[in-house]
Design a protein around this motif. Structure first.
Motif, PDB file in Angstrom:
ATOM      1  N   SER A 216     -53.139  47.311   1.228  1.00  0.00           N
ATOM      2  CA  SER A 216     -53.806  46.231   1.952  1.00  0.00           C
ATOM      3  C   SER A 216     -52.887  45.062   2.282  1.00  0.00           C
ATOM      4  O   SER A 216     -53.294  44.104   2.964  1.00  0.00           O
ATOM      5  CB  SER A 216     -54.997  45.723   1.138  1.00  0.00           C
ATOM      6  N   MET A 217     -51.683  45.092   1.722  1.00  0.00           N
ATOM      7  CA  MET A 217     -50.742  43.988   1.934  1.00  0.00           C
ATOM      8  C   MET A 217     -50.071  44.093   3.290  1.00  0.00           C
ATOM      9  O   MET A 217     -49.617  45.169   3.690  1.00  0.00           O
ATOM     10  CB  MET A 217     -49.656  43.985   0.851  1.00  0.00           C
ATOM     11  N   ARG A 218     -50.048  42.940   4.020  1.00  0.00           N
ATOM     12  CA  ARG A 218     -49.316  42.884   5.262  1.00  0.00           C
ATOM     13  C   ARG A 218     -47.829  42.725   4.980  1.00  0.00           C
ATOM     14  O   ARG A 218     -47.437  42.360   3.879  1.00  0.00           O
ATOM     15  CB  ARG A 218     -49.811  41.721   6.119  1.00  0.00           C
ATOM     16  N   GLN A 219     -47.014  42.935   5.984  1.00  0.00           N
ATOM     17  CA  GLN A 219     -45.570  42.805   5.781  1.00  0.00           C
ATOM     18  C   GLN A 219     -45.171  41.370   5.428  1.00  0.00           C
ATOM     19  O   GLN A 219     -44.294  41.140   4.585  1.00  0.00           O
ATOM     20  CB  GLN A 219     -44.826  43.240   7.074  1.00  0.00           C
ATOM     21  N   ASP A 220     -45.852  40.402   6.046  1.00  0.00           N
ATOM     22  CA  ASP A 220     -45.549  39.001   5.709  1.00  0.00           C
ATOM     23  C   ASP A 220     -45.869  38.718   4.247  1.00  0.00           C
ATOM     24  O   ASP A 220     -45.126  37.998   3.548  1.00  0.00           O
ATOM     25  CB  ASP A 220     -46.357  38.055   6.604  1.00  0.00           C
ATOM     26  N   ASP A 221     -47.004  39.303   3.752  1.00  0.00           N
ATOM     27  CA  ASP A 221     -47.378  39.089   2.351  1.00  0.00           C
ATOM     28  C   ASP A 221     -46.318  39.660   1.420  1.00  0.00           C
ATOM     29  O   ASP A 221     -45.950  39.058   0.399  1.00  0.00           O
ATOM     30  CB  ASP A 221     -48.734  39.739   2.058  1.00  0.00           C
ATOM     31  N   LEU A 222     -45.849  40.855   1.770  1.00  0.00           N
ATOM     32  CA  LEU A 222     -44.828  41.485   0.938  1.00  0.00           C
ATOM     33  C   LEU A 222     -43.533  40.661   0.941  1.00  0.00           C
ATOM     34  O   LEU A 222     -42.832  40.553  -0.090  1.00  0.00           O
ATOM     35  CB  LEU A 222     -44.559  42.916   1.426  1.00  0.00           C
ATOM     36  N   THR A 223     -43.221  40.086   2.078  1.00  0.00           N
ATOM     37  CA  THR A 223     -42.010  39.257   2.165  1.00  0.00           C
ATOM     38  C   THR A 223     -42.129  38.036   1.251  1.00  0.00           C
ATOM     39  O   THR A 223     -41.203  37.663   0.535  1.00  0.00           O
ATOM     40  CB  THR A 223     -41.764  38.804   3.603  1.00  0.00           C
ATOM     41  N   TYR A 224     -43.330  37.420   1.283  1.00  0.00           N
ATOM     42  CA  TYR A 224     -43.551  36.238   0.436  1.00  0.00           C
ATOM     43  C   TYR A 224     -43.463  36.610  -1.040  1.00  0.00           C
ATOM     44  O   TYR A 224     -42.870  35.878  -1.853  1.00  0.00           O
ATOM     45  CB  TYR A 224     -44.909  35.611   0.730  1.00  0.00           C
ATOM     46  N   LEU A 225     -44.059  37.752  -1.395  1.00  0.00           N
ATOM     47  CA  LEU A 225     -44.017  38.194  -2.793  1.00  0.00           C
ATOM     48  C   LEU A 225     -42.583  38.485  -3.235  1.00  0.00           C
ATOM     49  O   LEU A 225     -42.181  38.208  -4.366  1.00  0.00           O
ATOM     50  CB  LEU A 225     -44.898  39.435  -2.966  1.00  0.00           C
ATOM     51  N   SER A 226     -41.813  39.057  -2.330  1.00  0.00           N
ATOM     52  CA  SER A 226     -40.412  39.351  -2.653  1.00  0.00           C
ATOM     53  C   SER A 226     -39.633  38.069  -2.935  1.00  0.00           C
ATOM     54  O   SER A 226     -38.829  38.006  -3.863  1.00  0.00           O
ATOM     55  CB  SER A 226     -39.768  40.126  -1.487  1.00  0.00           C
ATOM     56  N   ARG A 227     -39.926  37.013  -2.139  1.00  0.00           N
ATOM     57  CA  ARG A 227     -39.252  35.741  -2.368  1.00  0.00           C
ATOM     58  C   ARG A 227     -39.692  35.115  -3.691  1.00  0.00           C
ATOM     59  O   ARG A 227     -38.884  34.518  -4.405  1.00  0.00           O
ATOM     60  CB  ARG A 227     -39.534  34.785  -1.193  1.00  0.00           C
ATOM     61  N   ILE A 228     -40.987  35.262  -3.993  1.00  0.00           N
ATOM     62  CA  ILE A 228     -41.482  34.719  -5.277  1.00  0.00           C
ATOM     63  C   ILE A 228     -40.772  35.388  -6.446  1.00  0.00           C
ATOM     64  O   ILE A 228     -40.324  34.740  -7.393  1.00  0.00           O
ATOM     65  CB  ILE A 228     -43.007  34.902  -5.377  1.00  0.00           C
ATOM     66  N   ALA A 229     -40.654  36.713  -6.394  1.00  0.00           N
ATOM     67  CA  ALA A 229     -40.011  37.444  -7.480  1.00  0.00           C
ATOM     68  C   ALA A 229     -38.535  37.067  -7.594  1.00  0.00           C
ATOM     69  O   ALA A 229     -38.007  36.856  -8.698  1.00  0.00           O
ATOM     70  CB  ALA A 229     -40.157  38.945  -7.265  1.00  0.00           C
ATOM     71  N   ALA A 230     -37.832  36.937  -6.438  1.00  0.00           N
ATOM     72  CA  ALA A 230     -36.396  36.599  -6.466  1.00  0.00           C
ATOM     73  C   ALA A 230     -36.174  35.194  -7.006  1.00  0.00           C
ATOM     74  O   ALA A 230     -35.294  34.946  -7.840  1.00  0.00           O
ATOM     75  CB  ALA A 230     -35.798  36.754  -5.065  1.00  0.00           C
TER      76      ALA A 230
END
Length: 777
Positions: A448-462
């Motif tokens: 259900s995650m959009r690509q923008d959501d995944l990008t934001y999550l990736s930045r949060i994790a990094a």
């Protein structure tokens, strides 16, 4: 010798016999009765015709001998011309007198006066001579002349003016020194009044000095007045005058000397001026200055020095300084004069500088001072000392307050570090949760995650991972500062550790033109260290090299000695390099080589600070060499214990010989005690002042502290007080040292023991065994 003289007049040959008889009879009474030598000589031949007894007695020739002689035989050769002149002058005269020089048979010369009369002798024309010996008279006169000449010669040689005046005060005698003194000639000055050349302002002074002489109240007087000089200006003259008396004892004038004292007066005035200037300079000084002789008696003191110890200068001069203000030590115990450095300087010429003593004020209050005592020499002999002292009360108070303030700051810093170290769990737990949940969501299992959501999550994790690394660095640094960082020591094979670390980090260079490689010896013996902490240091060094190297190579090299024991780990890169002025700054927390590096390359600047602290903790040393624009080499100089190959590692903290801190400003005493401690199984480190000792005590946490009784800057009392208020050091035993028999050692509250100097080895061993029971020997 016969002289032929021809008188102009001759006796008349036609004269009658009766006339000649009467002429002969005329001279006989004079001739026979005269007590003076007398003779008759022939006017033509000058031969003696008759002599009386007085002539025979005085001249030494017999009558018969005289009658064979002439007048020339009783005259010295140089008198013969005078004899001829005399004969010529007496010819035809009834009476003729003259002075002459005769000599006797023995050769003695006599000064005589002769008087001649014409006579007839046996029909011959002759003259009778009466001789008066005036030799003694002439000798007396010549002696007087010589004496007067000698006296005048001596007088003229004197630089002083010798004078005499009459009753009216007129000069009657002046020697040639008068011309030198005044420029006026003696001849022009004789007859002038003695006040003529005296300065008008000084005439009354001279008259007042002369009045007691005229009144007979004093035999002599001395006074200094000014005399005018002919060329201009005045000369100061010392006038010494005596009353001159006549044969009846009445005063008929004065006599004395005039001495030029201008130079002396000028020198005295200059000395007085210099003394005044020096006194003003001394009184203007903000420090105390006083002088003492070889007996310790004060001969001068400036105003500030007297005020500092509560006296007026007049109360101090002439009294012994040690008895007044230096009689006791800071703790009130007696201070023997024989041990006083000031007295040694004054008596034996031993200069000294002391920065921690007291002088006792008049009211009994101690004044903390530092002083220097410099010997004074006169014609090569020690004549005393000059002491310069200053009040150090305010400075001592400031030093103690500074130490206390620094203690408080360090305590606050330790509290901060302790707080951060204890917050490790509280900070890391929520951050780990954030990173974990971000990673779970990134899997997008529901799709259900959009690509923008995944990008934001990736930045949060990094960013969370970056923040976690930053927190780990800060916590590590805080642990080290708080002393909570422990080491897990064991046998470590550094070649394997280097190889594994490089393999782990090699992937970080794949996106740039950088080659990473290792240079390892074929055989490497393991060493005892903390594998995790040494790897953490190596990761930081390699990470820095990767960050600042865009092309070229990174080499990790391990160096060993002849026994195959590792001595150096080196990370060399071909990156941007470090300016030489920043070599020290890069090891400070939050600092990098340049301010722009953080913007360009990122990072917090904690890596090198943590690496250096970890190396120091493990007993290693982190070094740097770099050329800007060429590259950098970071090296870990290994300090370690060898571990035999195949021996299993032992965990836990490393064991070291106990450390003893020696606080003593005497280098010789420190060296002696350090040697004894090493012999007995301790390590030793020294400090020369109390301030330095407190700093080392906090940094090194020694097992035992040796504290000398006499210290510069802050006293042993202050050091003990500060140690007992420091929670980290209050349990550390302190041994106070001092000269044997000194009662002051017992008064140092808080000391665990006392130790006499020179240190006895058996006594030291007993102290170590009692104060450090678990020490391994």
């Amino acid at each position: 010798m016969t002289l032929s003289l021809h008188p102009d007049t001759r006796p008349d040959p036609n004269a009658g016999t009766d006339d000649r008889a009467r002429s002969d009879e005329r001279y006989r009474p004079l001739f026979a009765l005269s007590p003076q030598p007398a003779w008759v000589y022939d006017c033509e031949t000058l031969r003696f015709l008759e002599v009386n007894e007085a002539a025979v007695a005085q001249y030494g020739w017999s009558r018969e001998e005289f009658l064979t002689m002439t007048l020339g035989d009783v005259r010295p050769p140089e008198e013969h011309a005078h004899l001829r002149a005399m004969v010529a002058q007496s010819e035809g005269r009834e009476r003729f007198s003259t002075a002459a020089v005769h000599h006797t048979r023995s050769g003695d010369r006599r000064r005589v006066e002769v008087c001649t009369y014409p006579v007839m002798f046996d029909g011959r024309s002759a003259r009778m001579v009466l001789v008066l010996d005036v030799t003694h008279h002439y000798e007396t006169q010549e002696a007087l002349v010589r004496s007067e000449q000698k006296y005048r010669s001596v007088i003229e040689q004197f630089r002083d003016v010798f004078f005499r005046t009459d009753q009216l005060g007129l000069w009657t005698f002046l020697n040639s020194a008068w011309t030198t003194l005044t420029g006026y000639s003696v001849d022009d000055s004789l007859g002038m009044h003695c006040l003529t050349h005296v300065h008008p302002a000084d005439r009354a002074v001279l008259l007042d000095a002369l009045r007691p002489l005229a009144e007979g109240a004093l035999p002599s007087t001395h006074v200094e007045v000014r005399f005018f000089h002919r060329s201009g200006g005045c000369r100061w003259v010392e006038v010494s005058t005596h009353a001159a008396r006549d044969g009846g004892g009445r005063i008929d004038g004065t006599m004395g000397t005039l001495r030029d004292v201008t130079e002396r007066r000028t020198a005295e005035e200059e000395r007085h001026r210099l003394a005044t200037d020096i006194r003003q300079l001394l009184d203007a000084s903000g420090e105390g200055i006083y002088g003492i002789d070889t007996q310790g008696v004060i001969n001068f003191v400036n105003k500030r020095g007297a005020e500092m110890i509560g006296y007026h200068p007049s109360e101090l001069v002439g009294r012994r300084m040690h008895e007044l203000a230096h009689y006791a030590r800071p703790d009130g115990t007696p201070y023997p004069e024989s041990e006083c450095p000031i007295c040694r300087a004054a008596m034996h010429g031993v200069a000294c500088s002391v920065d921690d003593e007291v002088l006792w004020r008049k009211d009994g209050v101690p004044l903390q001072v530092e002083y220097t005592a410099s010997p004074v020499r006169s014609i090569g002999e020690i004549s005393g000392a000059v002491v310069n002292f200053r009040d150090t009360t305010a400075r001592k108070r400031a030093e103690i307050e500074l130490v206390v303030a620094r203690d408080a700051a360090e305590a606050a810093n330790r509290a901060k570090s302790d707080f951060l170290a204890r917050m490790s769990h509280e900070l890391r737990t929520p951050l780990n949760s954030i990173i974990g949940f971000a990673n779970v969501l990134l899997k997008n299992r529901t799709g259900s995650m959009r690509q923008d959501d995944l990008t934001y999550l990736s930045r949060i994790a990094a960013n969370g991972q970056h923040l976690l690394g930053l927190i780990d660095d800060i916590l590590d640094l805080s642990k080290i500062e708080a002393g909570h960082m422990s080491l897990d020591l064991g046998a470590v094979a550094l070649d394997a550790l280097v190889r594994d670390t490089v393999d782990e980090l090699e992937g970080q260079t794949r996106d740039r033109s950088v080659v990473m490689r290792t240079e390892l010896p074929s055989r490497v013996r393991p060493i005892e260290t903390d594998a995790g902490r040494i790897k953490q240091v190596l990761i930081n060094l390699i990470g820095n090299a990767i960050k600042f190297t865009e092309r070229g190579e990174i080499v990790v090299r391990l160096e060993t000695d002849a026994l195959e024991t590792p001595t150096l780990i080196e990370v060399r890169d071909s990156g941007i390099g470090i300016p030489s002025a920043r070599f020290d700054a890069i090891f400070n927390a939050f600092e990098q080589a340049e301010s722009m590096i953080t913007r360009r390359y990122g990072g917090t600047g904690l890596g090198l600070a943590i690496s250096r602290s970890l190396c120091d903790l493990m007993g290693h040393r982190l070094e740097v060499r770099s050329i800007e624009g060429v590259g950098t080499t970071m090296g870990v100089r290994l300090g370690h214990r060898n571990v035999a190959s195949g021996t299993p590692a032992s965990g836990g903290r490393a064991t070291h010989p106990p450390l003893a801190l020696l606080i003593d400003d005497d280098a010789g005493a420190r060296a002696t005690l350090s040697t004894r401690l090493v012999e007995l199984g301790c390590r030793a480190v020294g400090a020369t002042t109390g301030v330095e000792g407190l700093r080392l005590a906090r940094e090194l946490r020694p097992a035992l502290i040796f504290l000398d009784r006499r210290l510069p800057h802050i006293t042993a009392f202050d050091v003990l007080r500060i140690l007992r208020t420091d929670t980290a050091l209050r349990a550390t035993p302190v041994v106070v040292m001092g000269e044997a028999g000194s009662p002051t050692l017992d008064g140092l509250i808080g000391a665990a023991e006392r130790l006499d100097k020179p240190v006895d080895r058996a006594r030291l061993a007993e102290l170590l065994g009692r104060l450090i029971p678990d020490m391994t020997r």
